[in-house]
Design a protein around this motif. Structure first.
Motif, PDB file in Angstrom:
ATOM      1  N   GLY A 160      -7.170  -0.596  -0.941  1.00  0.00           N
ATOM      2  CA  GLY A 160      -6.718   0.789  -0.922  1.00  0.00           C
ATOM      3  C   GLY A 160      -5.757   1.092  -2.059  1.00  0.00           C
ATOM      4  O   GLY A 160      -5.857   2.136  -2.715  1.00  0.00           O
ATOM      5  N   ALA A 161      -4.828   0.168  -2.320  1.00  0.00           N
ATOM      6  CA  ALA A 161      -3.869   0.361  -3.414  1.00  0.00           C
ATOM      7  C   ALA A 161      -4.590   0.405  -4.761  1.00  0.00           C
ATOM      8  O   ALA A 161      -4.227   1.192  -5.642  1.00  0.00           O
ATOM      9  CB  ALA A 161      -2.829  -0.753  -3.397  1.00  0.00           C
ATOM     10  N   PHE A 174       0.828  -1.198   0.000  1.00  0.00           N
ATOM     11  CA  PHE A 174       0.000   0.000   0.000  1.00  0.00           C
ATOM     12  C   PHE A 174       0.868   1.256   0.000  1.00  0.00           C
ATOM     13  O   PHE A 174       0.599   2.208  -0.724  1.00  0.00           O
ATOM     14  CB  PHE A 174      -0.955   0.022   1.196  1.00  0.00           C
ATOM     15  CG  PHE A 174      -1.772   1.276   1.237  1.00  0.00           C
ATOM     16  CD1 PHE A 174      -2.857   1.431   0.403  1.00  0.00           C
ATOM     17  CD2 PHE A 174      -1.413   2.324   2.069  1.00  0.00           C
ATOM     18  CE1 PHE A 174      -3.583   2.616   0.393  1.00  0.00           C
ATOM     19  CE2 PHE A 174      -2.129   3.505   2.070  1.00  0.00           C
ATOM     20  CZ  PHE A 174      -3.219   3.649   1.232  1.00  0.00           C
ATOM     21  N   GLU A 175       1.916   1.255   0.810  1.00  0.00           N
ATOM     22  CA  GLU A 175       2.808   2.411   0.885  1.00  0.00           C
ATOM     23  C   GLU A 175       3.471   2.680  -0.468  1.00  0.00           C
ATOM     24  O   GLU A 175       3.594   3.827  -0.887  1.00  0.00           O
ATOM     25  CB  GLU A 175       3.863   2.168   1.956  1.00  0.00           C
ATOM     26  CG  GLU A 175       4.728   3.376   2.247  1.00  0.00           C
ATOM     27  CD  GLU A 175       5.631   3.142   3.442  1.00  0.00           C
ATOM     28  OE1 GLU A 175       5.753   4.058   4.274  1.00  0.00           O
ATOM     29  OE2 GLU A 175       6.208   2.035   3.558  1.00  0.00           O
ATOM     30  N   ALA A 176       3.853   1.618  -1.163  1.00  0.00           N
ATOM     31  CA  ALA A 176       4.464   1.774  -2.489  1.00  0.00           C
ATOM     32  C   ALA A 176       3.471   2.390  -3.474  1.00  0.00           C
ATOM     33  O   ALA A 176       3.849   3.241  -4.287  1.00  0.00           O
ATOM     34  CB  ALA A 176       4.958   0.424  -3.000  1.00  0.00           C
ATOM     35  N   ALA A 177       2.216   1.967  -3.410  1.00  0.00           N
ATOM     36  CA  ALA A 177       1.191   2.536  -4.291  1.00  0.00           C
ATOM     37  C   ALA A 177       1.024   4.030  -4.025  1.00  0.00           C
ATOM     38  O   ALA A 177       0.946   4.833  -4.965  1.00  0.00           O
ATOM     39  CB  ALA A 177      -0.137   1.803  -4.104  1.00  0.00           C
ATOM     40  N   PHE A 204      -3.105   5.142   7.018  1.00  0.00           N
ATOM     41  CA  PHE A 204      -3.571   3.800   6.663  1.00  0.00           C
ATOM     42  C   PHE A 204      -2.419   2.791   6.712  1.00  0.00           C
ATOM     43  O   PHE A 204      -2.587   1.666   7.186  1.00  0.00           O
ATOM     44  CB  PHE A 204      -4.223   3.818   5.276  1.00  0.00           C
ATOM     45  CG  PHE A 204      -5.014   2.586   4.943  1.00  0.00           C
ATOM     46  CD1 PHE A 204      -6.087   2.191   5.728  1.00  0.00           C
ATOM     47  CD2 PHE A 204      -4.698   1.822   3.831  1.00  0.00           C
ATOM     48  CE1 PHE A 204      -6.826   1.057   5.417  1.00  0.00           C
ATOM     49  CE2 PHE A 204      -5.436   0.688   3.508  1.00  0.00           C
ATOM     50  CZ  PHE A 204      -6.500   0.307   4.300  1.00  0.00           C
ATOM     51  N   THR A 205      -1.240   3.201   6.262  1.00  0.00           N
ATOM     52  CA  THR A 205      -0.072   2.324   6.334  1.00  0.00           C
ATOM     53  C   THR A 205       0.245   1.971   7.785  1.00  0.00           C
ATOM     54  O   THR A 205       0.492   0.801   8.114  1.00  0.00           O
ATOM     55  CB  THR A 205       1.147   2.991   5.669  1.00  0.00           C
ATOM     56  OG1 THR A 205       0.853   3.261   4.298  1.00  0.00           O
ATOM     57  CG2 THR A 205       2.383   2.109   5.754  1.00  0.00           C
ATOM     58  N   ALA A 206       0.226   2.976   8.665  1.00  0.00           N
ATOM     59  CA  ALA A 206       0.499   2.729  10.086  1.00  0.00           C
ATOM     60  C   ALA A 206      -0.564   1.815  10.697  1.00  0.00           C
ATOM     61  O   ALA A 206      -0.244   0.933  11.514  1.00  0.00           O
ATOM     62  CB  ALA A 206       0.569   4.053  10.848  1.00  0.00           C
TER      63      ALA A 206
END
Length: 194
Positions: free
Chosen positions: A130-131, A17-20, A101-103
């Motif tokens: 989410g991504a 998700f963080e990468a997206a 959201f990542t956290a």
């Protein structure tokens, strides 16, 4: 041992998700000075409305997962940007909700599930959902500005592997072996061969 086994999928989900989000923000910053009142690709929404929708989606997904809702969707209205919000403000909002959201994905227990109104999704499925929203709507906004967008194949493959993407037409997605083109086709968006 069970707890350690559950940490690996959570880490992959959070990283995906963080990468997206990072990919989207990097690409959207290229058009931050452009006219965001234009339509976002083939959508009826403007580019501005589309990014506000992205923020609201991720916010509502986080709310569902954090509350571990077991049926339906919590009865809250959409999150809206104020009229004076600039495009820079929208990107900061997207960056902020992405970080939250990542956290959340990293911090909830590995066995957590929450309803999306139709299905009960686990942490990985929420992250992929989410991504999906982030990647597809970034494509829409950039299409509206005549800019191409193509996230990494591994990231797209991870999203495609999620079994609960009810909004994805798997038959259309199967028409190509390219993961990004599959996401575009499966979501009803036209793609142009490179």
């Amino acid at each position: 041992m069970k707890g350690k086994d559950q940490e690996a999928p959570k880490a992959e989900a959070a990283d995906g998700f963080e990468a997206a989000c990072d990919d989207a923000l990097h690409s959207l910053r290229e058009v931050v000075e452009s006219d965001w009142s234009v339509p976002a690709g083939t959508l009826e929404w403007s580019c501005r409305q589309t990014v506000v929708h992205m923020i609201d989606c991720v916010f509502s997904y986080g709310l569902q997962l954090a509350a571990r809702v077991q049926g339906g969707f919590l009865p809250f209205e959409e999150l809206h940007a104020l009229p004076e919000a600039t495009t820079g403000d929208l990107l900061e909002g997207l960056r902020g909700i992405g970080a939250i959201f990542t956290a959340l994905i990293r911090s909830v227990p590995g066995e957590s599930v929450a309803s999306d109104g139709l299905f009960s999704l686990d942490v990985d499925e929420w992250a992929a959902r989410g991504a999906y929203e982030i990647l597809l709507h970034t494509y829409d906004v950039l299409q509206g500005h005549g800019v191409s967008f193509g996230p990494p194949a591994a990231l797209c493959s991870w999203v495609l592997a999620s079994p609960r993407l009810w909004m994805l037409d798997r038959n259309l997605a199967a028409e190509t072996s390219d993961p990004w083109e599959a996401l575009l086709l499966g979501s009803g968006r036209p793609w142009r061969p490179r």
